[in-house]
Motif scaffolding. Structure first.
Motif, mmCIF file in Angstrom:
data_model
loop_
_atom_site.group_PDB
_atom_site.id
_atom_site.type_symbol
_atom_site.label_atom_id
_atom_site.label_comp_id
_atom_site.label_asym_id
_atom_site.label_seq_id
_atom_site.Cartn_x
_atom_site.Cartn_y
_atom_site.Cartn_z
ATOM 1 N N ALA A 201 0.854 -1.194 0.000
ATOM 2 C CA ALA A 201 0.000 0.000 0.000
ATOM 3 C C ALA A 201 0.884 1.236 0.000
ATOM 4 O O ALA A 201 1.057 1.885 1.043
ATOM 5 N N PRO A 202 1.462 1.587 -1.153
ATOM 6 C CA PRO A 202 2.427 2.696 -1.217
ATOM 7 C C PRO A 202 1.876 4.029 -0.722
ATOM 8 O O PRO A 202 2.642 4.871 -0.222
ATOM 9 N N GLU A 203 0.574 4.246 -0.837
ATOM 10 C CA GLU A 203 -0.024 5.505 -0.401
ATOM 11 C C GLU A 203 -0.571 5.433 1.018
ATOM 12 O O GLU A 203 -1.246 6.359 1.478
ATOM 13 N N GLY A 204 -0.278 4.358 1.702
ATOM 14 C CA GLY A 204 -0.760 4.187 3.064
ATOM 15 C C GLY A 204 -2.164 3.601 3.101
ATOM 16 O O GLY A 204 -2.733 3.227 2.068
ATOM 17 N N VAL A 205 -2.735 3.509 4.305
ATOM 18 C CA VAL A 205 -4.078 2.962 4.477
ATOM 19 C C VAL A 205 -4.962 4.016 5.157
ATOM 20 O O VAL A 205 -4.487 4.857 5.916
ATOM 21 N N ASP A 206 -6.243 3.945 4.868
ATOM 22 C CA ASP A 206 -7.185 4.933 5.404
ATOM 23 C C ASP A 206 -7.669 4.586 6.803
ATOM 24 O O ASP A 206 -8.168 5.463 7.524
ATOM 25 N N GLY A 207 -7.550 3.326 7.184
ATOM 26 C CA GLY A 207 -8.004 2.922 8.509
ATOM 27 C C GLY A 207 -7.298 1.660 8.960
ATOM 28 O O GLY A 207 -6.823 0.872 8.137
ATOM 29 N N ILE A 208 -7.222 1.486 10.272
ATOM 30 C CA ILE A 208 -6.653 0.270 10.851
ATOM 31 C C ILE A 208 -7.641 -0.297 11.855
ATOM 32 O O ILE A 208 -8.111 0.417 12.750
ATOM 33 N N LEU A 209 -7.943 -1.564 11.700
ATOM 34 C CA LEU A 209 -8.692 -2.318 12.704
ATOM 35 C C LEU A 209 -7.685 -3.251 13.367
ATOM 36 O O LEU A 209 -7.188 -4.187 12.746
ATOM 37 N N ASP A 210 -7.375 -2.963 14.615
ATOM 38 C CA ASP A 210 -6.333 -3.697 15.335
ATOM 39 C C ASP A 210 -6.937 -4.795 16.201
ATOM 40 O O ASP A 210 -7.784 -4.528 17.050
ATOM 41 N N LEU A 211 -6.455 -6.012 16.001
ATOM 42 C CA LEU A 211 -6.913 -7.156 16.775
ATOM 43 C C LEU A 211 -5.776 -7.792 17.559
ATOM 44 O O LEU A 211 -5.954 -8.866 18.143
ATOM 45 N N ALA A 212 -4.623 -7.135 17.588
ATOM 46 C CA ALA A 212 -3.444 -7.717 18.235
ATOM 47 C C ALA A 212 -2.858 -6.807 19.310
ATOM 48 O O ALA A 212 -2.471 -7.256 20.382
ATOM 49 N N GLY A 213 -2.752 -5.509 19.033
ATOM 50 C CA GLY A 213 -2.209 -4.566 20.002
ATOM 51 C C GLY A 213 -0.697 -4.611 20.112
ATOM 52 O O GLY A 213 -0.009 -5.323 19.375
ATOM 53 N N GLY A 214 -0.173 -3.852 21.067
ATOM 54 C CA GLY A 214 1.252 -3.880 21.375
ATOM 55 C C GLY A 214 2.142 -3.579 20.194
ATOM 56 O O GLY A 214 1.850 -2.720 19.351
ATOM 57 N N ASP A 215 3.261 -4.283 20.129
ATOM 58 C CA ASP A 215 4.260 -4.049 19.086
ATOM 59 C C ASP A 215 3.717 -4.342 17.694
ATOM 60 O O ASP A 215 4.148 -3.714 16.718
ATOM 61 N N ALA A 216 2.797 -5.305 17.591
ATOM 62 C CA ALA A 216 2.225 -5.628 16.280
ATOM 63 C C ALA A 216 1.484 -4.427 15.707
ATOM 64 O O ALA A 216 1.510 -4.182 14.492
ATOM 65 N N LEU A 217 0.829 -3.659 16.568
ATOM 66 C CA LEU A 217 0.127 -2.448 16.126
ATOM 67 C C LEU A 217 1.113 -1.319 15.869
ATOM 68 O O LEU A 217 1.029 -0.619 14.845
ATOM 69 N N ARG A 218 2.053 -1.116 16.783
ATOM 70 C CA ARG A 218 3.021 -0.030 16.612
ATOM 71 C C ARG A 218 3.804 -0.177 15.312
ATOM 72 O O ARG A 218 4.139 0.812 14.652
ATOM 73 N N ALA A 219 4.086 -1.422 14.926
ATOM 74 C CA ALA A 219 4.919 -1.666 13.750
ATOM 75 C C ALA A 219 4.267 -1.210 12.452
ATOM 76 O O ALA A 219 4.957 -0.933 11.468
ATOM 77 N N VAL A 220 2.937 -1.121 12.433
ATOM 78 C CA VAL A 220 2.240 -0.786 11.186
ATOM 79 C C VAL A 220 1.525 0.557 11.250
ATOM 80 O O VAL A 220 0.979 1.029 10.249
#
Length: 308
Positions: A201-220
């Motif tokens: 996704a070179p232009e980024g994403v419009d929304g994030i639905l996080d189901l993991a949290g922590g470092d997995a979320l911070r990384a993206v």
């Protein structure tokens, strides 16, 4: 007496056992049901381990969601009658031959849908539905689902695509085929995930639905064009730190009925991938506690089944 599966102390699987309890009478706002199926969720073992507090009266019956046949309805309950096939949030544990459902979080089961399919809608599917409603992204936008191959993620991908969103989902290499089959672009999590996401996704994403949290979320999180479009079902602290928020839950009979109708028409697959009889409840919980199931795990309760 009815058989039920629960825990006698807080801790690991060694605290689990089968229990005998009298049939429960429904109080105000409750529905007594003969259970036919129950969904198994990560919250079940987290409660047993005491991660969500230690205030429950022990022994405690496990399970948050169930489907079954109405036996009796409590005072003030409308829209349900003995003999109805229903599903909903359990008020007295779901891993049992008989239990109580919360009328305000229950709905009638469509005749074309199996007990196993509706039993898993109340926690994972309803959470995915609530989160997407929270995000409110319109058709044509791009959504990243962090942890796309589990029970919530599998439904979220389907619902998001139905709303006209382009969906990417982080997953393991072994989960890639599952995520692809759901219609999302898989992005392998772990070291280098930010670079792989940027390539997808070179232009980024419009929304994030996080189901993991922590470092997995911070990384993206860096791929998100507007931090306000971040909703987490797993980690309110990290989500808030990043400018997002925790999901607002609003499970109602109407919202559950809509999900069940989508299953009936084939527009939503609850992704039931593993079924166990109630007698093997410990194995079902162990599979979910391992963190490796794809889709949803269900306990099936049949009339006259042999339970220890």
């Amino acid at each position: 007496m009815a058989k039920a599966f629960g825990f006698v102390d807080y801790g690991g699987p060694e605290t689990q056992e089968f229990l005998d309890r009298p049939d429960l009478a429904p109080g105000p706002g409750r529905i007594a049901v003969a259970v036919r199926a129950a969904g198994v969720n990560p919250v079940d073992w987290k409660i047993r381990r005491g991660f969500l507090g230690r205030e429950r009266q022990l022994p405690a019956v496990m399970g948050q969601e169930a489907s079954g046949v109405v036996q009796r309805v409590g005072p003030g309950v409308e829209g349900f009658a003995p003999g109805d096939e229903v599903f909903g949030i359990a008020a007295a544990g779901a891993f049992a031959e008989q239990t109580l459902l919360r009328a305000e979080s229950s709905a009638l089961k469509p005749s074309a849908v199996g007990f196993d399919q509706v039993a898993v809608l109340c926690v994972a599917a309803a959470t995915a539905d609530d989160a997407l409603r929270d995000l409110g992204l319109g058709a044509g936008r791009t959504l990243l689902v962090v942890g796309a191959s589990g029970g919530v993620g599998s439904v979220a991908v389907q619902l998001a695509r139905r709303q006209g969103l382009t969906v990417l989902g982080t997953t393991s290499e072994t989960g890639r085929p599952h995520v692809e089959a759901l219609g999302a672009v898989p992005v392998r999590y772990g070291e280098g995930v930010a670079e792989r996401l940027a390539a997808a996704a070179p232009e980024g994403v419009d929304g994030i639905l996080d189901l993991a949290g922590g470092d997995a979320l911070r990384a993206v999180a860096g791929a998100l064009t507007d931090r306000a479009n971040l909703v987490s079902t797993a980690d309110p602290v990290t989500a808030t730190e990043l400018g997002g928020r925790y999901v607002t839950r609003s499970t109602t009979p109407a919202s559950l009925a809509v999900l069940a109708a989508l299953v009936a028409t084939g527009e939503l697959d609850p992704q039931v991938t593993a079924r166990y009889p109630l007698a093997h409840a410990a194995e079902a919980v162990a599979l979910v506690e391992s963190g490796h199931p794809r889709g949803k795990v269900v306990l099936e309760v049949s009339e006259g089944s042999e339970v220890p």
